[in-house]
Motif scaffolding. Sequence first.
Motif, PDB file in Angstrom:
ATOM      1  N   MET A  25      -1.053 129.269  41.772  1.00 31.61           N
ATOM      2  CA  MET A  25      -2.102 128.648  40.975  1.00 31.61           C
ATOM      3  C   MET A  25      -1.573 128.155  39.631  1.00 31.61           C
ATOM      4  O   MET A  25      -2.098 127.170  39.075  1.00 31.61           O
ATOM      5  N   ILE A  26      -0.532 128.816  39.117  1.00 30.24           N
ATOM      6  CA  ILE A  26       0.072 128.337  37.871  1.00 30.24           C
ATOM      7  C   ILE A  26       0.600 126.921  38.055  1.00 30.24           C
ATOM      8  O   ILE A  26       0.373 126.031  37.223  1.00 30.24           O
ATOM      9  N   TRP A  27       1.294 126.713  39.185  1.00 30.69           N
ATOM     10  CA  TRP A  27       1.867 125.392  39.425  1.00 30.69           C
ATOM     11  C   TRP A  27       0.797 124.373  39.784  1.00 30.69           C
ATOM     12  O   TRP A  27       0.840 123.224  39.316  1.00 30.69           O
ATOM     13  N   LEU A  28      -0.159 124.752  40.614  1.00 30.49           N
ATOM     14  CA  LEU A  28      -1.140 123.777  41.098  1.00 30.49           C
ATOM     15  C   LEU A  28      -2.169 123.401  40.042  1.00 30.49           C
ATOM     16  O   LEU A  28      -2.550 122.231  39.928  1.00 30.49           O
ATOM     17  N   ARG A  29      -2.637 124.371  39.275  1.00 37.49           N
ATOM     18  CA  ARG A  29      -3.763 124.121  38.370  1.00 37.49           C
ATOM     19  C   ARG A  29      -3.349 123.936  36.916  1.00 37.49           C
ATOM     20  O   ARG A  29      -4.127 123.394  36.135  1.00 37.49           O
ATOM     21  N   ILE A  30      -2.148 124.370  36.542  1.00 28.90           N
ATOM     22  CA  ILE A  30      -1.754 124.326  35.133  1.00 28.90           C
ATOM     23  C   ILE A  30      -0.559 123.413  34.899  1.00 28.90           C
ATOM     24  O   ILE A  30      -0.605 122.514  34.045  1.00 28.90           O
ATOM     25  N   ILE A  31       0.512 123.612  35.662  1.00 28.63           N
ATOM     26  CA  ILE A  31       1.757 122.904  35.384  1.00 28.63           C
ATOM     27  C   ILE A  31       1.750 121.488  35.956  1.00 28.63           C
ATOM     28  O   ILE A  31       2.048 120.515  35.252  1.00 28.63           O
TER      29      ILE A  31
ATOM     30  N   VAL B  14       2.573 117.849  34.361  1.00 26.79           N
ATOM     31  CA  VAL B  14       3.734 117.090  34.827  1.00 26.79           C
ATOM     32  C   VAL B  14       3.322 115.684  35.224  1.00 26.79           C
ATOM     33  O   VAL B  14       4.020 114.706  34.934  1.00 26.79           O
ATOM     34  N   LEU B  15       2.177 115.557  35.887  1.00 27.49           N
ATOM     35  CA  LEU B  15       1.687 114.229  36.273  1.00 27.49           C
ATOM     36  C   LEU B  15       1.454 113.362  35.057  1.00 27.49           C
ATOM     37  O   LEU B  15       1.801 112.169  35.050  1.00 27.49           O
ATOM     38  N   ARG B  16       0.868 113.922  34.012  1.00 28.86           N
ATOM     39  CA  ARG B  16       0.611 113.143  32.800  1.00 28.86           C
ATOM     40  C   ARG B  16       1.907 112.669  32.164  1.00 28.86           C
ATOM     41  O   ARG B  16       2.010 111.529  31.687  1.00 28.86           O
ATOM     42  N   LEU B  17       2.930 113.519  32.173  1.00 25.01           N
ATOM     43  CA  LEU B  17       4.197 113.157  31.542  1.00 25.01           C
ATOM     44  C   LEU B  17       5.017 112.188  32.396  1.00 25.01           C
ATOM     45  O   LEU B  17       5.713 111.317  31.864  1.00 25.01           O
ATOM     46  N   ALA B  18       4.937 112.348  33.716  1.00 23.46           N
ATOM     47  CA  ALA B  18       5.794 111.557  34.602  1.00 23.46           C
ATOM     48  C   ALA B  18       5.136 110.281  35.098  1.00 23.46           C
ATOM     49  O   ALA B  18       5.812 109.455  35.727  1.00 23.46           O
TER      50      ALA B  18
ATOM     51  N   ALA C 235      16.293 110.395  44.716  1.00 28.35           N
ATOM     52  CA  ALA C 235      17.223 110.956  43.735  1.00 28.35           C
ATOM     53  C   ALA C 235      16.774 110.647  42.314  1.00 28.35           C
ATOM     54  O   ALA C 235      16.848 111.502  41.416  1.00 28.35           O
ATOM     55  N   TYR C 236      16.296 109.436  42.085  1.00 26.64           N
ATOM     56  CA  TYR C 236      15.822 109.077  40.739  1.00 26.64           C
ATOM     57  C   TYR C 236      14.533 109.821  40.383  1.00 26.64           C
ATOM     58  O   TYR C 236      14.355 110.274  39.243  1.00 26.64           O
ATOM     59  N   LEU C 237      13.635 109.948  41.350  1.00 17.04           N
ATOM     60  CA  LEU C 237      12.384 110.658  41.078  1.00 17.04           C
ATOM     61  C   LEU C 237      12.630 112.143  40.832  1.00 17.04           C
ATOM     62  O   LEU C 237      11.872 112.780  40.090  1.00 17.04           O
ATOM     63  N   ALA C 238      13.662 112.703  41.443  1.00 12.32           N
ATOM     64  CA  ALA C 238      13.975 114.114  41.199  1.00 12.32           C
ATOM     65  C   ALA C 238      14.312 114.345  39.726  1.00 12.32           C
ATOM     66  O   ALA C 238      13.826 115.295  39.106  1.00 12.32           O
ATOM     67  N   ASP C 239      15.145 113.484  39.160  1.00 10.75           N
ATOM     68  CA  ASP C 239      15.470 113.607  37.736  1.00 10.75           C
ATOM     69  C   ASP C 239      14.240 113.386  36.867  1.00 10.75           C
ATOM     70  O   ASP C 239      14.039 114.079  35.855  1.00 10.75           O
ATOM     71  N   LEU C 240      13.400 112.432  37.253  1.00  8.39           N
ATOM     72  CA  LEU C 240      12.194 112.147  36.479  1.00  8.39           C
ATOM     73  C   LEU C 240      11.231 113.326  36.491  1.00  8.39           C
ATOM     74  O   LEU C 240      10.724 113.747  35.431  1.00  8.39           O
ATOM     75  N   ILE C 241      10.967 113.884  37.652  1.00  8.83           N
ATOM     76  CA  ILE C 241      10.022 114.994  37.763  1.00  8.83           C
ATOM     77  C   ILE C 241      10.583 116.254  37.107  1.00  8.83           C
ATOM     78  O   ILE C 241       9.852 117.003  36.439  1.00  8.83           O
ATOM     79  N   ARG C 242      11.877 116.500  37.280  1.00 12.91           N
ATOM     80  CA  ARG C 242      12.482 117.676  36.649  1.00 12.91           C
ATOM     81  C   ARG C 242      12.405 117.582  35.128  1.00 12.91           C
ATOM     82  O   ARG C 242      12.114 118.570  34.439  1.00 12.91           O
ATOM     83  N   SER C 243      12.643 116.394  34.578  1.00 13.08           N
ATOM     84  CA  SER C 243      12.524 116.227  33.127  1.00 13.08           C
ATOM     85  C   SER C 243      11.093 116.446  32.657  1.00 13.08           C
ATOM     86  O   SER C 243      10.868 117.039  31.592  1.00 13.08           O
ATOM     87  N   ALA C 244      10.112 115.986  33.445  1.00 15.64           N
ATOM     88  CA  ALA C 244       8.713 116.195  33.071  1.00 15.64           C
ATOM     89  C   ALA C 244       8.357 117.679  33.093  1.00 15.64           C
ATOM     90  O   ALA C 244       7.630 118.164  32.213  1.00 15.64           O
TER      91      ALA C 244
END
Length: 234
Positions: free
Chosen positions: A135-141, A145-149, A105-114
């Motif tokens: 490919m937009i999600w896998l290669r771009i977004i 998201v990983l960098r931010l989260a 539940a906590y990671l869901a809020d964290l990832i959604r915010s990222a």
Amino acid sequence: MGFVQQLGIGALMTIKVAVCAYLLAMALGTTFALATLRPNLLVKAIWLPYASIFTGVPSLLVGFLFYYGGSQTLSGLFSLIGMNVSVEVTPFMAAVAALGMVYGAYLADLIRSAIRNVPLGQFEAARALLVPRPMIWLRIILPQVLRLALPGMTNMWIVVLKDTALISLIGLKEIMAYAKLASGVTKEPFVYYLLASAFFLGMTWLTYFVARRADNWANQGFRSNTVNRRAHAF
């Protein structure tokens, strides 16, 4: 040395529980993060009770509920579809499920915010270039998201690792359970609890070392707009 060897066995069990619970939390967190970006009534009906329950109840209490009531609950669910199945919930299963459900539940809020902090221009530019949606999600977004989260995910892993100490109360033989056993037999609690503390400190140091390397990898090609200047005291 026999008790020290048992502490090593308990340390391996602690790592095993923490890794499995964190992977479950990541799977649940990512699923709910993507589903709640544009939630419908069905998603809200699932997400709101889930988040309210598992963020409002301590993880130890969730572990007790899963361990002592999990078998009856699963058997009841199977009986609803006409299957007479008896499921035995082990301490390991209860520990992984409890920690995974709570911190999912906590990671869901964290990832959604990222995800929401990724500039909208990234989505628009990818669509303009006719990049396929997967490919937009896998290669771009997701790389952004990983960098931010990543800092929050690192802290969450440390919290999950430390919360495994609570799960020893449901009968799981992890490092704290063996430390308590050794302390009671040898009457030297300081020594064995100090060894358990050294294990958690070592794991925390290793986590920060790996996280620093992962952060450097995730920030490759990213140029910050922040100007590094010497701080001045006012």
